[in-house]
Design an enzyme around this catalytic site. Structure first.
Site: not given
Ligand SMILES: NC(=O)c1ccc[n+]([C@@H]2O[C@H](COP(=O)([O-])OP(=O)(O)OC[C@H]3O[C@@H](n4cnc5c(N)ncnc54)[C@H](O)[C@@H]3O)[C@@H](O)[C@H]2O)c1
Ligand SMILES: [Zn+2]
Length: 710
Positions: A587, A600
Site C-alpha cells: 500500500s 495498518y
Molecule cells: N482498495 C484499496 O484502496 C487498497 C489500497 C492499498 C492497499 N490495498 C491492499 O490490497 C489488498 C486487497 O484489497 P482489496 O481492496 O481488494 O480488498 P477486498 O476486501 O475486496 O479483498 C480482500 C480479500 O481478502 C480476503 N481476506 C481477508 N482476510 C483474509 C484472511 N485472513 N485469509 C484469507 N483471505 C482473507 C477477503 O475475504 C477479501 O476477499 C489488501 O492487502 C489491501 O490492504 C488496497
C-alpha cells in the site's frame, strides 16, 4: 446382472455363461429421445446423435471419431437439388460440437476427386483438393476422415474410437476376433492411415456387402451406418455393447496378469503425487511451461500396479488419436524416485525419443518436437500427465485411460499390439499434422503457468486473477470468504474454462491451512510459478486508541500472513527450480506514514521489507519478488464497503459518496484508480515483461508525492 439369454437373442450369438457377476455398467444405454428428435431437421438430428455419442468417453475419446449425414439441399449457386455431405470438421469434438462444427461438401464433387485418384502419393494433394468440394462457403475445414464417410453408400455414418472395439482392433488376432464376434454384419480393414485411399476401400467393402452394418478398422476404431439418424445411433451402440459383452464374457486371465504392487492408501498416493509433480515439472518445463494433472482412478491403479505394466507400457497406444495425445509411450516412475533418479529417467526418455525420431524420420520430416513424456505412471500411486495447459494435460490422461481400457480388453482375450513404430512416426510427423500445429494460435504469455492469489475473491485479487487468466495462466484463488470464493470461481470457470481455475478456502494466518492450500495447488496443477500475496483487511485508530487485539490482528493477517504464504510458495519454487515471481500487494501506507492507522501502515511496511528480503534470498534461484502499492481503490473493494469508508469520509469531513471524487482530486494525475489498474501491475511483475526486475515496488495510485520512491 446381465441377462445373457436376452443378449444371446439380441446379438444372435452364443455367449458363454459368465461366472463373475457382471454389472450393468458395461452396457451403454440408449439416450435417444424420439420426442426431441422429432422436432429436428436432418442436420439437427445429426448433431443430436453426435452429441449423444460423444457424451460417453467409452464410446469415443475427446475429439475422437466423427459422424456424418448425406442431406438434400438447394445449391445456392444454381438452385438445383444437390446432395451435401455433413461431416464433423477438423479439430472438433462430437460430444460438445455445435452445428457450425460440421464441414459441408458437395457429394458429386467428392466423387469427381475420387475419379481422379490413382495412387497413394496423391493422398496429401487430395486433402488440399477437398477445398474445391466445399458447399455454401462453409469455413469449417473438412477432416482427413471426410472420404471415409463420403464413399460409404449409406446416408448416416458414425465413426467412433470405442474402447471395447479398439480392444479387438488392437489384438494380435484382430481379424479372427472380428469375424468370431460379429460374423458377417461387420467387416474388417487392416490398419491404414486415413485418407482417400482408405475411404475408397471402405466404400467398396460397404457396397459389395449390402448386409454389412459397419466395419472394424485395424488398430483404429469402428465405422457403422444406418438409413436414419436413429438407426445409425442404435447400430453404433449395439455393436459396441456386443464387443463389450463378448470381451467381458471371454476373458482368459486376470486383468493385466494380476496384481504386482499394492495400492498405497489414498492420502499417501496424493502426497506422493504432490512430491513428484514439481520435481518432474521443473525438469520438463525448461523450453515450454507445462501444467500437470494427477489421477488415481481405479482403472489407472489396476494398470500401474499390475504384473503386465512393464511389458505393456513400452508398446505404446494403438489408436492414433491416443498416442498423438499421449506420445509414443509413457514413462514409468517409482513412487520413491528422488531427484537423481528422475534426472536419469527423464534423460533416458528423451534419448529414446530422439532415437525414435532419428530412426523413423524422412527427408522432409518436420524438426523433432518436445522429447519429454506426457504420461508418467507411478506404481502404487496413479498417473501424472503434463502438457502445455491444464485442459490438455487432463485430456491426455483421459486418452491414456482409454488406452488402458483397450490394453485390458485386448490382453484379456488375446495379445495386445501397439501401432507399428514407423506408422506411429508417420502420423506424429505427418506434414498435414505439422500444418495443423503451425495454424494454431501463438501461445498466450502465461500459458502453462500456475498462480496462487490470496484474497482472490476480493476486488484487487479477482481483478488480478482475471488479468492472468486472460493470458492463459491457471489460477488458484485462496480466500476466507466461502460464498464470494464460490461465486468468483464459478464466474471464471464459465468464462475461461473449468480447467483454468480453482478456489480454496484458507486463512492466511493459519500455517496449517496455508500449507494445505499450497499442497492443493500442486495437486491440481503440478507446481507454482506466480504467487500474489494480497489478502487483506484495514484497521484505523489513533495510536492511543489502538488495542493490542487490533494491532495483533492487523499484523497477523498482513505481516505474518504474507510471510506464511510467501514462505510456502518459496519452498515450492525452490524445489521446482524454474524460478518464479511473487507479487506483494502492499500500500501507499507501507511507504508513507498516514495518521490514524499505525497498525495498518506498520504491517504494510513490514510486507514491503519482507518482499525485499525474499528478493535477496530468491535471486540466485531466479525467484523474483516485487511489490505493487495501490491507493484508494474504492470500486470493487470490500474493504471500502464497511467502517473504513465511514472513518475516511469522517476524517476528511465529506460524505461516503464523495470519497471517490475526493481521492481522484487528491492524486497528481487527477484519476481514479481501479482494481484493473492494480492488476496490470500484477501482470507486469508476474510475466516475463519484468524478467529483469526484483526487489522493486510499483505505485499504482494515480500519483502521490508522499509515496515516491527514494
Ligand atoms: N482498495 C484499496 O484502496 C487498497 C489500497 C492499498 C492497499 N490495498 C491492499 O490490497 C489488498 C486487497 O484489497 P482489496 O481492496 O481488494 O480488498 P477486498 O476486501 O475486496 O479483498 C480482500 C480479500 O481478502 C480476503 N481476506 C481477508 N482476510 C483474509 C484472511 N485472513 N485469509 C484469507 N483471505 C482473507 C477477503 O475475504 C477479501 O476477499 C489488501 O492487502 C489491501 O490492504 C488496497
Ligand atoms: Zn478415427
Amino acid at each position: 446382472m446381465i441377462d445373457y439369454e436376452r443378449f444371446a437373442r439380441i446379438f444372435g450369438v452364443n455367449l458363454p455363461k459368465h461366472e463373475k457377476a457382471m454389472t450393468q455398467d458395461i452396457l451403454l444405454p440408449s439416450l435417444w429421445d424420439d420426442a426431441v428428435a422429432a422436432k429436428l431437421d436432418e442436420p439437427g438430428k445429426l448433431l443430436y446423435r453426435s452429441n449423444l455419442l460423444g457424451s460417453d468417453l467409452r464410446i469415443t475419446n475427446f475429439g475422437g471419431g466423427n459422424t456424418s449425414a448425406k442431406v438434400q439441399a438447394k445449391d445456392p449457386l444454381t438452385g438445383a437439388d444437390v446432395t451435401v455431405l455433413w461431416v464433423k470438421g477438423s479439430g472438433g469434438d462430437i460430444g460438445s460440437m455445435k452445428l457450425d462444427g460440421f464441414a459441408t461438401l458437395y457429394m458429386d464433387k467428392l466423387f469427381q476427386l475420387k475419379a481422379q485418384y490413382k495412387s497413394l502419393d496423391q493422398e496429401d494433394a487430395m486433402v488440399d483438393a477437398l477445398g474445391h468440394c466445399i458447399f455454401n462457403l462453409n469455413p469449417r475445414a473438412p477432416s482427413i476422415d471426410t472420404w471415409l464417410h463420403g464413399f460409404v453408400p449409406h446416408i448416416h455414418v458414425d465413426h467412433v474410437h470405442s474402447d471395447a472395439v479398439i480392444a479387438i482392433a488392437a489384438s494380435k488376432d484382430q481379424i479372427a476376433l472380428t469375424a468370431q464376434i460379429f460374423g458377417d454384419e461387420i467387416g474388417y480393414l487392416p490398419w491404414q492411415r486415413p485418407g482417400i485411399d482408405l475411404g475408397i476401400k471402405l466404400g467398396k467393402m460397404a457396397e459389395e456387402n449390402p448386409n454389412m452394418v459397419g466395419l472394424v478398422l485395424g488398430s483404429h476404431g469402428l465405422f457403422t451406418w444406418g438409413a436414419t439418424a436413429k438407426e445409425s445411433y442404435d447400430q453404433t451402440l449395439r455393436i459396441i455393447n456386443k464387443a463389450a459383452v463378448w470381451l467381458d464374457a471371454n476373458v482368459k486371465r486376470p486383468a493385466f496378469g494380476g496384481v504386482k504392487n499394492p495400492t498405497l492408501p489414498q492420502a499417501e498416493r496424493a502426497a506422493t503425487a504432490r512430491r513428484l509433480m514439481p520435481l518432474i515439472r521443473g525438469r520438463i518445463s525448461k523450453s515450454e511451461m507445462k501444467a500437470g494433472h494427477f489421477t488415481d482412478a481405479p482403472e489407472v491403479l489396476e494398470f500401474v500396479n499390475s504384473n503386465m505394466l512393464e511389458a505393456l507400457a513400452p508398446l505404446g497406444t494403438s489408436c492414433p488419436d491416443h498416442f498423438l495425445r499421449t506420445k509414443i509411450k509413457p514413462l514409468i516412475v517409482p513412487a520413491d524416485a528422488d531427484a537423481a533418479t528422475l534426472d536419469a529417467l527423464i534423460a533416458g526418455y528423451r534419448a529414446d525419443y530422439a532415437a525414435y525420431y532419428d530412426r523413423c524420420k524422412h527427408a522432409d520430416s518436420p524438426a523433432m518436437r518436445d522429447p519429454n513424456a506426457v504420461i508418467y505412471l507411478v506404481p502404487g500411486v496413479g498417473m501424472l500427465s503434463f502438457a502445455k495447459d491444464k485442459a490438455t494435460a487432463r485430456i491426455s490422461a483421459e486418452f491414456y485411460v482409454n488406452a488402458i481400457n483397450v490394453m485390458r480388453g485386448a490382453s484379456g482375450v488375446s495379445e495386445y499390439q501397439g501401432l507399428d513404430t514407423q506408422e506411429a512416426f508417420n502420423i506424429e510427423y505427418w506434414l498435414l499434422e505439422e500444418a495443423k500445429l503451425q495454424r494454431m494460435p501463438k501461445p498466450k504469455s502465461m500459458q502453462g503457468r500456475v498462480a496462487f492469489i490470496t484474497g482472490g475473491a476480493g476486488g484487487i485479487g479477482s481483478a488480478s486473477a482475471e488479468r492472468l487468466l486472460r493470458e492463459g495462466c491457471n489460477v488458484v484463488l485462496a480466500d476466507i470468504d466461502q460464498p464470494a470464493l464460490d461465486e468468483v470461481t464459478a464466474g471464471f470457470a464459465k468464462r475461461y474454462g473449468r480447467d483454468m481455475v480453482r478456489g480454496v478456502l484458507m486463512n492466511v494466518t493459519s500455517e496449517e491451512q496455508v500449507i494445505a492450500a499450497i499442497d492443493h495447488t500442486i495437486g491440481e496443477y503440478g507446481g507454482l510459478d506466480v504467487l500474489v500475496n494480497n489478502a487483506g483487511i484495514t484497521s484505523a485508530a489513533a495510536v492511543e486508541d489502538t488495542t493490542l487485539t487490533m494491532w495483533n490482528r492487523t499484523m497477523d493477517i498482513l505481516s505474518t500472513g504474507y510471510f506464511l504464504v510467501g514462505r510456502e510458495g518459496y519452498r515450492v519454487m525452490k524445489t521446482q527450480a524454474l524460478g518464479g515471481s511473487m507479487i506483494f500487494i502492499a500500500s501507499k501506507n507501507g511507504v508513507a506514514a498516514s495518521p490514524g492507522a499505525s497498525a495498518y501502515c506498520t504491517a504494510k511496511a513490514a510486507e514491503i521489507h519482507l518482499a525485499r528480503c525474499m528478493a535477496l534470498e530468491g535471486a540466485p534461484m531466479g525467484i523474483r519478488v516485487n511489490v505493487v502499492n495501490p491507493d484508494a481503490v474504492l470500486r470493487g473493494s470490500k474493504i471500502w464497503k464497511g467502517e473504513w469508508s465511514q472513518q475516511r469520509a469522517a476524517s476528511n469531513k465529506i460524505s461516503v459518496d464523495e470519497l471517490e471524487d475526493h481521492y481522484r482530486k487528491r492524486s497528481l494525475l487527477q484519476r481514479s484508480v481501479f482494481p484493473e489498474d492494480i492488476a496490470e501491475g500484477v501482470y507486469f511483475f508476474a510475466s516475463d515483461l519484468s524478467y529483469k526486475s526484483t526487489g522493486n515496488f510499483l505505485n499504482v495510485d494515480a500519483g502521490n508525492a508522499v509515496s515516491f520512491t527514494r
